[in-house]
Design an enzyme around this catalytic site. Sequence first.
Site, PDB file in Angstrom:
ATOM      1  N   ASP A 348      62.129 102.933  20.175  1.00  0.00           N
ATOM      2  CA  ASP A 348      60.351 102.160  19.827  1.00  0.00           C
ATOM      3  C   ASP A 348      60.224 102.743  18.283  1.00  0.00           C
ATOM      4  O   ASP A 348      60.409 103.011  18.121  1.00  0.00           O
ATOM      5  CB  ASP A 348      59.235 101.970  21.224  1.00  0.00           C
ATOM      6  N   ASP A 542      56.227 105.758  22.658  1.00  0.00           N
ATOM      7  CA  ASP A 542      55.036 106.673  22.934  1.00  0.00           C
ATOM      8  C   ASP A 542      54.473 106.015  23.575  1.00  0.00           C
ATOM      9  O   ASP A 542      53.351 106.641  23.998  1.00  0.00           O
ATOM     10  CB  ASP A 542      54.625 106.029  21.285  1.00  0.00           C
ATOM     11  N   ASP A 546      55.875 101.193  26.908  1.00  0.00           N
ATOM     12  CA  ASP A 546      57.041 101.275  27.086  1.00  0.00           C
ATOM     13  C   ASP A 546      57.567 102.121  28.001  1.00  0.00           C
ATOM     14  O   ASP A 546      58.078 102.568  27.910  1.00  0.00           O
ATOM     15  CB  ASP A 546      58.084 101.821  25.790  1.00  0.00           C
TER      16      ASP A 546
HETATM   17  P1  ADP Z   1      56.392  98.142  19.606  1.00  0.00           P
HETATM   18  O1  ADP Z   1      57.459  97.767  20.299  1.00  0.00           O
HETATM   19  O2  ADP Z   1      56.981  97.975  17.988  1.00  0.00           O
HETATM   20  O3  ADP Z   1      55.924  99.380  20.067  1.00  0.00           O
HETATM   21  P2  ADP Z   1      54.516  96.744  21.011  1.00  0.00           P
HETATM   22  O4  ADP Z   1      55.542  96.570  22.477  1.00  0.00           O
HETATM   23  O5  ADP Z   1      53.429  97.500  21.833  1.00  0.00           O
HETATM   24  O6  ADP Z   1      55.149  96.873  19.752  1.00  0.00           O
HETATM   25  O7  ADP Z   1      54.265  95.022  20.814  1.00  0.00           O
HETATM   26  C1  ADP Z   1      54.661  94.202  20.093  1.00  0.00           C
HETATM   27  C2  ADP Z   1      53.629  93.205  19.336  1.00  0.00           C
HETATM   28  O8  ADP Z   1      53.139  92.864  20.401  1.00  0.00           O
HETATM   29  C3  ADP Z   1      52.908  93.688  18.057  1.00  0.00           C
HETATM   30  O9  ADP Z   1      53.783  94.034  16.601  1.00  0.00           O
HETATM   31  C4  ADP Z   1      51.363  93.163  17.883  1.00  0.00           C
HETATM   32  O10 ADP Z   1      51.734  91.921  17.389  1.00  0.00           O
HETATM   33  C5  ADP Z   1      51.347  92.292  18.868  1.00  0.00           C
HETATM   34  N1  ADP Z   1      50.226  93.355  19.863  1.00  0.00           N
HETATM   35  C6  ADP Z   1      50.541  93.930  20.912  1.00  0.00           C
HETATM   36  N2  ADP Z   1      49.444  94.456  21.406  1.00  0.00           N
HETATM   37  C7  ADP Z   1      48.446  93.535  20.745  1.00  0.00           C
HETATM   38  C8  ADP Z   1      46.636  93.940  20.191  1.00  0.00           C
HETATM   39  N3  ADP Z   1      46.175  94.935  20.488  1.00  0.00           N
HETATM   40  N4  ADP Z   1      46.234  93.522  19.283  1.00  0.00           N
HETATM   41  C9  ADP Z   1      47.567  92.914  17.981  1.00  0.00           C
HETATM   42  N5  ADP Z   1      48.714  92.417  18.710  1.00  0.00           N
HETATM   43  C10 ADP Z   1      49.207  93.118  19.671  1.00  0.00           C
HETATM   44 MG    MG Z   2      55.244 100.900  21.245  1.00  0.00          MG
END
Ligand code: ADP
Ligand code: MG
Length: 649
Positions: A348, A542, A546
């Site tokens: 991730d 983390d 996920d």
């Molecule tokens: P990653 O795969 O990088 O761990 P996530 O799946 O948790 O990221 O989130 C993917 C995307 O969704 C983030 O890059 C962001 O653009 C958006 N996102 C998710 N949660 C939030 C939040 N609480 N505030 C703003 N953007 C968010």
């Molecule tokens: Mg993440």
Amino acid sequence: MNFFEPHVNVLQKDEMEDHAHHTHENQHHHDHSHHSSKDMKFVVLGSIIFAIAIVLRNTQYIRLGLFLISYILIGGEVLLRAFRNIQKGQIFDENFLMTIATVGAFIIGEYPEGVAVMLFYQIGEYFQSLAVNRSRRSIAELMDIRPDYANIITDIGEEKVDPRNVRVGDIILVKPGEKVPLDGSVIDGSSSVDTSALTGESLPRDVNVGNSVLSGFINKHGLLKIKVEKEFGQSTVSKILQLVETAGNKKAPTENFITKFAKYYTPFVVMVAALIGIIPPLVLAEATFSQWFYRALVFLVVSCPCALVISIPLGFFGGIGGASREGILIKGGNYLEALNSVDTLVFDKTGTLTRGKFSVEEIYTNEKITKDELLEIAANVESFSNHPIAQSVVYEYKGSLNKEGITQYKELAGLGVSAVYNGRKVLLGNGGLFKDNNIDIHQMDKPGTIINIALDDIYQGSIVISDKLKDDAKEGLEIIKDLGIKETIMLTGDNKQVADDIAKRIGIDRVYSNLLPQDKVRILEELQDNVIKGRKLAFIGDGINDAPVLARADIGIAMGGLGSDAAIEAADIVLMTDEIKKIPTAFKIARKTRQIVWQNIIFALGVKAIVLILGAGGHASMWEAVFADVGVALIAVLNASRVLKYKPI
Ligand code: ADP
Ligand code: MG
């Protein structure tokens, strides 16, 4: 000891409970304690009588009598166990082997051998149980994180209570040198805390008012007043102990194999012994019955597989223990063994490869609203989210939050969040979210993760934030590659530009970006299907957004496990710190464990084979047979305990 069942679990249940309640003094019975001091007294007394019998030269009958008495004193317990197990239908165990071998020795008039076999066997067992108990205790000590009490502050003052009786919201006092008993946050005082029992990290961490502290940390010098945020059962210590407690239930394939092996091996050996005793005297003219009977007995003594049965689970147990000392919690021997077959490593991004601490790079607004107002709205809406992006936005906003102003808060996993703030509908998130809602956005040209904000479905502006790579990301990935991992892949919900940039900088082979949580699961399944048979895929995340992927992968590894409940539950392996380098460390420990386990298997079987052949050919006496058995078992146990102390560099 019954060798059908490898009986060295990682912390046996009762030991865990003993450990839990700190009642080591009045330990109740568990299965290694059949060498109680009473038994040993019998063995010592028996040995003295045995010595007298050997010295006495003249009277045959007195000698025989003394040998018999010493035999009963030394081996009575083994005879009894053999008898009981036969009643239970478990005939072919080592007690049975020892019994027929020694009774047989008496029948053919080899009294001293009969007694000596028992004596050595008992001594060997005694040392084995010492070694096993020591290793088990050392993992218990390693994990000696369970607090005994909490100093709760009440109206009448300070009171020592059981941590179980402390409630959320209570105020507790942690003095210098004491363990933090429950998870909470500091409301008064400052200090540095030793987190090594949980993280393997030796540098103390500074804590001040407002910081959260976890149970299991040790307060080094200051006086800390802590507001409890989790009940004992939900606190980090309980979670970790539960995890370690159940680790022994999940057996590695090698362990299961040995259990099965012993099941077929022992009856087979007894049959071969019978054949050795019967056939040659019948077939060969010069072979005497007593000579071949003796050889059959030697064969039986040697055939006892205790070294194998004891040292293999102990090896895995040592590996799990050694890993936990490095801040790597492995939920079972099966996962430890599976690490050796990993050839695809999926990461991730946010919080795993990057720190998950974003800083604001640029704020753009469409003039209807100021930058400060935009940040204020964003911070208030995000204040309900645990996402690293959200926490960074809140951190960046210096004003005070108005949590009452927020209603209808909704988390849109992988997209953003929505809520009503002071009566206005707020939509906040990435490009995908705005596309879904048919809201046009201003394209930012600054690279980074972009948060777009709309009020009542009208676009207001965007905040560009950027995250930093973890310090050891590049180096960690290099070590991973050196260890022979074939492919590294990154999955992220973030945009392509950010994702590709990171991948290039640290050497990730393949990238999937703009993923929703369900896309991550789908892609992981595809990747999983493409893994060569017999090889394994590991996912490292983390635990935020996920957990389903963690659960789906062959091996789910959660990072920065401290504090993230979902991760601790969904993962098979929990890394207590945020370091990427812990991943190669886990691989190295897995390799070391495998190496030691196989050394033991080959060594034990090899020595057995040699003595078996010598015994069957009449070149080994019963004395050598016993030495071979006990000696091999001890060496194997000692070898297995090496992995507990193994420190990969
Ligand atoms: P990653 O795969 O990088 O761990 P996530 O799946 O948790 O990221 O989130 C993917 C995307 O969704 C983030 O890059 C962001 O653009 C958006 N996102 C998710 N949660 C939030 C939040 N609480 N505030 C703003 N953007 C968010
Ligand atoms: Mg993440």
